[in-house]
Enzyme design. Structure first.
Site, PDB file in Angstrom:
ATOM      1  N   GLN A  63      17.956  -5.144   1.659  1.00 21.43           N
ATOM      2  CA  GLN A  63      17.265  -3.937   1.204  1.00 21.43           C
ATOM      3  C   GLN A  63      18.141  -2.689   1.335  1.00 21.43           C
ATOM      4  O   GLN A  63      17.987  -1.739   0.587  1.00 21.43           O
ATOM      5  CB  GLN A  63      15.990  -3.828   2.041  1.00 21.43           C
ATOM      6  CG  GLN A  63      15.062  -2.718   1.732  1.00 21.43           C
ATOM      7  CD  GLN A  63      15.324  -1.498   2.588  1.00 21.43           C
ATOM      8  OE1 GLN A  63      15.824  -1.610   3.698  1.00 21.43           O
ATOM      9  NE2 GLN A  63      14.998  -0.334   2.054  1.00 21.43           N
ATOM     10  N   ARG A 114       4.447  -6.215   4.410  1.00 24.39           N
ATOM     11  CA  ARG A 114       5.511  -6.004   5.403  1.00 24.39           C
ATOM     12  C   ARG A 114       5.533  -7.204   6.345  1.00 24.39           C
ATOM     13  O   ARG A 114       4.480  -7.623   6.855  1.00 24.39           O
ATOM     14  CB  ARG A 114       5.217  -4.729   6.199  1.00 24.39           C
ATOM     15  CG  ARG A 114       6.307  -4.351   7.170  1.00 24.39           C
ATOM     16  CD  ARG A 114       7.474  -3.629   6.543  1.00 24.39           C
ATOM     17  NE  ARG A 114       7.112  -2.363   5.956  1.00 24.39           N
ATOM     18  CZ  ARG A 114       7.760  -1.808   4.921  1.00 24.39           C
ATOM     19  NH1 ARG A 114       8.802  -2.416   4.368  1.00 24.39           N
ATOM     20  NH2 ARG A 114       7.381  -0.649   4.433  1.00 24.39           N
ATOM     21  N   HIS A 133      14.471  -7.922   2.064  1.00 25.20           N
ATOM     22  CA  HIS A 133      13.199  -8.086   1.376  1.00 25.20           C
ATOM     23  C   HIS A 133      13.210  -9.426   0.631  1.00 25.20           C
ATOM     24  O   HIS A 133      14.194  -9.763  -0.031  1.00 25.20           O
ATOM     25  CB  HIS A 133      12.993  -6.974   0.344  1.00 25.20           C
ATOM     26  CG  HIS A 133      12.603  -5.645   0.926  1.00 25.20           C
ATOM     27  ND1 HIS A 133      12.439  -5.422   2.254  1.00 25.20           N
ATOM     28  CD2 HIS A 133      12.344  -4.463   0.311  1.00 25.20           C
ATOM     29  CE1 HIS A 133      12.084  -4.161   2.449  1.00 25.20           C
ATOM     30  NE2 HIS A 133      12.027  -3.549   1.284  1.00 25.20           N
ATOM     31  N   ARG A 142      24.448  10.354   7.906  1.00 29.26           N
ATOM     32  CA  ARG A 142      24.409   9.749   9.244  1.00 29.26           C
ATOM     33  C   ARG A 142      23.166   8.896   9.473  1.00 29.26           C
ATOM     34  O   ARG A 142      23.083   8.164  10.455  1.00 29.26           O
ATOM     35  CB  ARG A 142      24.452  10.847  10.307  1.00 29.26           C
ATOM     36  CG  ARG A 142      25.797  10.955  10.951  1.00 29.26           C
ATOM     37  CD  ARG A 142      25.749  11.923  12.088  1.00 29.26           C
ATOM     38  NE  ARG A 142      25.295  13.220  11.638  1.00 29.26           N
ATOM     39  CZ  ARG A 142      25.841  14.371  12.017  1.00 29.26           C
ATOM     40  NH1 ARG A 142      26.834  14.364  12.850  1.00 29.26           N
ATOM     41  NH2 ARG A 142      25.368  15.506  11.574  1.00 29.26           N
ATOM     42  N   GLY A 143      22.181   9.006   8.602  1.00 31.71           N
ATOM     43  CA  GLY A 143      20.960   8.196   8.740  1.00 31.71           C
ATOM     44  C   GLY A 143      21.271   6.731   8.416  1.00 31.71           C
ATOM     45  O   GLY A 143      22.434   6.370   8.190  1.00 31.71           O
ATOM     46  N   MET A 144      20.247   5.907   8.364  1.00 30.53           N
ATOM     47  CA  MET A 144      20.491   4.475   8.190  1.00 30.53           C
ATOM     48  C   MET A 144      21.085   4.163   6.808  1.00 30.53           C
ATOM     49  O   MET A 144      22.134   3.523   6.701  1.00 30.53           O
ATOM     50  CB  MET A 144      19.211   3.675   8.416  1.00 30.53           C
ATOM     51  CG  MET A 144      19.452   2.187   8.367  1.00 30.53           C
ATOM     52  SD  MET A 144      18.141   1.270   9.141  1.00 30.53           S
ATOM     53  CE  MET A 144      16.754   1.669   8.097  1.00 30.53           C
ATOM     54  N   GLN A 177       8.365  -7.807   2.800  1.00 30.06           N
ATOM     55  CA  GLN A 177       9.330  -6.720   2.936  1.00 30.06           C
ATOM     56  C   GLN A 177       9.698  -6.456   4.396  1.00 30.06           C
ATOM     57  O   GLN A 177       8.844  -6.422   5.289  1.00 30.06           O
ATOM     58  CB  GLN A 177       8.777  -5.453   2.277  1.00 30.06           C
ATOM     59  CG  GLN A 177       8.626  -5.650   0.781  1.00 30.06           C
ATOM     60  CD  GLN A 177       8.165  -4.423   0.023  1.00 30.06           C
ATOM     61  OE1 GLN A 177       7.336  -4.540  -0.865  1.00 30.06           O
ATOM     62  NE2 GLN A 177       8.698  -3.260   0.341  1.00 30.06           N
ATOM     63  N   CYS A 207      13.505  -0.441  -3.557  1.00 32.66           N
ATOM     64  CA  CYS A 207      14.330  -1.592  -3.163  1.00 32.66           C
ATOM     65  C   CYS A 207      13.800  -2.920  -3.707  1.00 32.66           C
ATOM     66  O   CYS A 207      14.577  -3.748  -4.191  1.00 32.66           O
ATOM     67  CB  CYS A 207      14.448  -1.644  -1.649  1.00 32.66           C
ATOM     68  SG  CYS A 207      12.929  -1.260  -0.796  1.00 32.66           S
ATOM     69  N   LYS A 259       4.893   1.032  -8.003  1.00 31.24           N
ATOM     70  CA  LYS A 259       6.294   1.240  -8.370  1.00 31.24           C
ATOM     71  C   LYS A 259       6.858   0.034  -9.128  1.00 31.24           C
ATOM     72  O   LYS A 259       7.758   0.180  -9.952  1.00 31.24           O
ATOM     73  CB  LYS A 259       7.141   1.474  -7.113  1.00 31.24           C
ATOM     74  CG  LYS A 259       6.944   2.851  -6.487  1.00 31.24           C
ATOM     75  CD  LYS A 259       7.741   2.961  -5.182  1.00 31.24           C
ATOM     76  CE  LYS A 259       7.550   4.318  -4.531  1.00 31.24           C
ATOM     77  NZ  LYS A 259       8.249   4.379  -3.216  1.00 31.24           N
ATOM     78  N   GLU A 286       3.538   1.182  -3.334  1.00 30.82           N
ATOM     79  CA  GLU A 286       4.671   0.255  -3.463  1.00 30.82           C
ATOM     80  C   GLU A 286       4.440  -0.712  -4.642  1.00 30.82           C
ATOM     81  O   GLU A 286       5.369  -1.024  -5.389  1.00 30.82           O
ATOM     82  CB  GLU A 286       4.837  -0.522  -2.150  1.00 30.82           C
ATOM     83  CG  GLU A 286       6.059  -1.398  -2.069  1.00 30.82           C
ATOM     84  CD  GLU A 286       7.365  -0.634  -1.838  1.00 30.82           C
ATOM     85  OE1 GLU A 286       7.350   0.609  -1.763  1.00 30.82           O
ATOM     86  OE2 GLU A 286       8.407  -1.292  -1.759  1.00 30.82           O
TER      87      GLU A 286
HETATM   88  N1  HSE Z   1       9.410   1.341  -0.080  1.00 29.41           N
HETATM   89  C1  HSE Z   1      10.259   0.321   0.430  1.00 29.41           C
HETATM   90  C2  HSE Z   1       9.647  -0.339   1.633  1.00 29.41           C
HETATM   91  C3  HSE Z   1      11.587   0.893   0.790  1.00 29.41           C
HETATM   92  O1  HSE Z   1       8.749   0.252   2.220  1.00 29.41           O
HETATM   93  O2  HSE Z   1      10.048  -1.426   1.988  1.00 29.41           O
HETATM   94  C4  HSE Z   1      12.632   0.773  -0.245  1.00 29.41           C
HETATM   95  O3  HSE Z   1      12.433   1.437  -1.451  1.00 29.41           O
END
Ligand code: HSE
Length: 377
Positions: free
Chosen positions: A351, A268, A275, A10-12, A163, A136, A245, A242
Site C-alpha cells: 500500500q 481493515r 492491501h 518525513r512522514g510515513m 486493507q 491505494c 472511491k 473508501e
Molecule cells: N484509504 C486507504 C486506507 C489508504 O484506509 O487503507 C490509501 O488510500
C-alpha cells in the site's frame, strides 16, 4: 535548473518516497531540491547527496511559489489550506500530491502511469498542473486489472478488500502492534502451560480484547485478533467513502465513458502495509483463462500471475510475501460457478509503494523528462 519542493517528506509516505527516490537515483536528475517543514524551519535539510540548505517554512506561500514543482505528502488538511493560496498567488507550477483532497477536481489528474500514461500526457498537453496519487486499493487493483479493462472485457468489478493498518496511518500500525502485545500479554503465558487448551487460550484472548485498558485510541476497537468492516466515513447508499472511491477513481483514472461499476465491501485487517482484495470480475464475454492471464502479464512489469495452486498461493500471494516489494501479484484466477463470464481472483500489493509513493516519484520523472525505468518488481 528546475526547483522541486518537498513537503511532508518525513512522514510515513514521505519517508517511503525519499527511500525510493534515493534508490532510483532520482535526486541525480539535475533538479534543485528544497525541503519544507511545518515544524522545524531552519533545521538542516536531509542528506540526499546534494546540498539542500536549511528547511523552509511549509506555510510560506512565497517560498513555495519559487518552486517549479511541489511534491506533498503532508496530508489533506495541508493541501486544502495551502494549495488554494498558492494558486491564488498566481503560481503555475506543478503540484504532485499523495492526499485525496484534490483527486476528484476536474482540474486534477489521478496519476498511475503504468495504467494511464496516455491520459497523463493528454492532460499535460492541455496544461493540467495538479497531479494526485490515487486511493491505494484502487491503484493496486488497476495495476493487475488494467489489461482487462483495456481490452473491453470488464462489465463490472466487485472488490472485497482486506486493507492493512498502514492505510489508516503510522499511528494505527503502532496501535496494531500494541494490540498484539496486549493479546500476548494476556494469553501468551498459557502457551507454556502443559495441557492448556485452545478454548482456554481463546477465552484469555477474547477477555483481553474487551479489557478497558486494551489499546484502541486510534482504531476505537480491536483489530488484532479481529477485523473492522468499515473504512472511512459513511456516504450515501450504504457505502463507506473508501467503497465510493472504488467506482469514482477507477473510472477517472481510466477515463472511462460510460463508467464501469466497481463496488464491494472494504475491510481493515491486521496486516501491516499490504492491501489484499478478493475480486469478482463480470466479463463482457467468456474470455479463456489463458488469454486473461496473458493480458494481465502483458499490462506492466509489476503485475504477476500466481498459479492457482495451494502452494503458490500460500508462498506468493500474501502480505507477508509481498510487503516492501513493487510486485503486485494476482492469483486464485478461475471461473466462478456463476458462469464462464465470472472471473474470481485475489491480489495483494504494498500500500505504501504503488498505493502511495511510487506514482508520485514517477510523475516527477515524467515532468523532468527523465526515463522511467527503475523499480524492479
Ligand atoms: N484509504 C486507504 C486506507 C489508504 O484506509 O487503507 C490509501 O488510500
Amino acid at each position: 535548473m528546475k526547483r522541486v519542493g518537498f513537503v511532508g517528506w518525513r512522514g510515513m509516505v514521505g519517508s517511503v518516497l525519499m527511500d525510493r527516490m534515493l534508490a532510483e537515483g532520482d535526486f541525480a536528475l539535475g533538479f534543485e531540491p528544497a525541503f519544507f517543514s511545518t515544524s522545524q524551519v531552519g533545521a538542516p535539510g536531509p542528506d540526499v547527496g546534494h546540498p539542500t540548505g536549511t528547511l523552509r517554512d511549509a506555510s510560506d506561500v512565497r517560498a513555495l511559489a519559487e518552486m517549479d514543482a511541489v511534491v506533498s505528502c503532508q496530508g489533506g488538511d495541508y493541501t486544502n489550506d495551502l494549495h488554494p493560496k498558492l494558486r491564488a498567488s498566481g503560481w503555475r507550477g506543478m503540484w504532485i500530491d499523495a492526499a485525496s483532497a484534490l483527486r476528484m477536481k476536474d482540474t486534477s489528474v489521478i496519476i498511475l502511469d503504468p495504467v494511464n500514461r496516455a491520459l497523463i500526457e493528454r492532460a499535460l498537453a492541455r496544461g493540467a498542473r495538479d497531479f494526485i496519487g490515487g486511493n491505494c486499493t484502487v491503484s493496486l487493483m488497476l495495476m493487475v486489472l488494467h489489461g482487462l479493462f483495456a481490452r473491453g472485457w470488464v462489465e463490472w468489478v466487485s472488490t472485497m478488500t482486506y486493507q492493512a493498518a498502514s492505510g489508516a496511518g503510522a499511528k494505527t500500525m503502532q496501535e496494531l502492534v500494541a494490540q498484539m502485545r496486549a493479546v500476548v500479554g494476556a494469553a501468551g503465558g498459557l502457551l507454556d502451560r502443559d495441557g492448556a487448551t485452545a478454548l482456554e487460550l481463546d477465552r484469555a484472548v477474547t477477555a483481553s480484547l474487551a479489557a478497558p485498558d486494551f489499546p484502541r485510541r486510534e482504531l476505537g476497537v480491536p483489530l488484532a485478533a479481529s477485523l473492522i468492516p468499515w473504512i472511512d466515513k459513511a456516504v450515501d447508499g450504504g457505502q463507506s467513502r473508501e467503497e465510493w472511491k472504488g467506482y469514482a477513481e477507477t473510472n477517472k483514472i481510466l477515463g472511462l465513458e460510460p463508467p464501469v461499476p466497481v463496488d464491494g465491501i472494504c475491510v481493515r485487517v491486521g496486516a501491516m502495509r499490504c492491501h489484499s482484495q478478493g475480486l469478482t470480475v463480470k466479463l463482457t464475454r467468456d474470455v479463456p483463462l489463458a488469454d486473461i492471464e496473458a493480458a494481465i502479464r502483458d499490462a506492466n512489469p509489476w503485475a504477476r500471475v500466481v498459479p492457482n495452486t495451494p502452494e503458490a498461493s500460500r508462498a506468493e500471494l500474501t502480505p507477508a510475501a509481498v510487503s516492501g516489494t513493487l510486485a503486485v501479484p494476482i492469483g486464485r484466477l478461475h471461473k466462478l460457478k456463476m458462469g464462464p463470464e465470472y472471473l474470481g481472483a485475489f491480489t495483494v500489493g504494498d500500500q505504501l509503494l504503488w498505493g502511495a509513493a511510487e506514482p508520485l516519484r514517477r510523475m516527477l520523472r515524467i515532468l523532468l523528462g527523465a526515463e522511467l525505468g527503475g523499480g524492479a518488481p
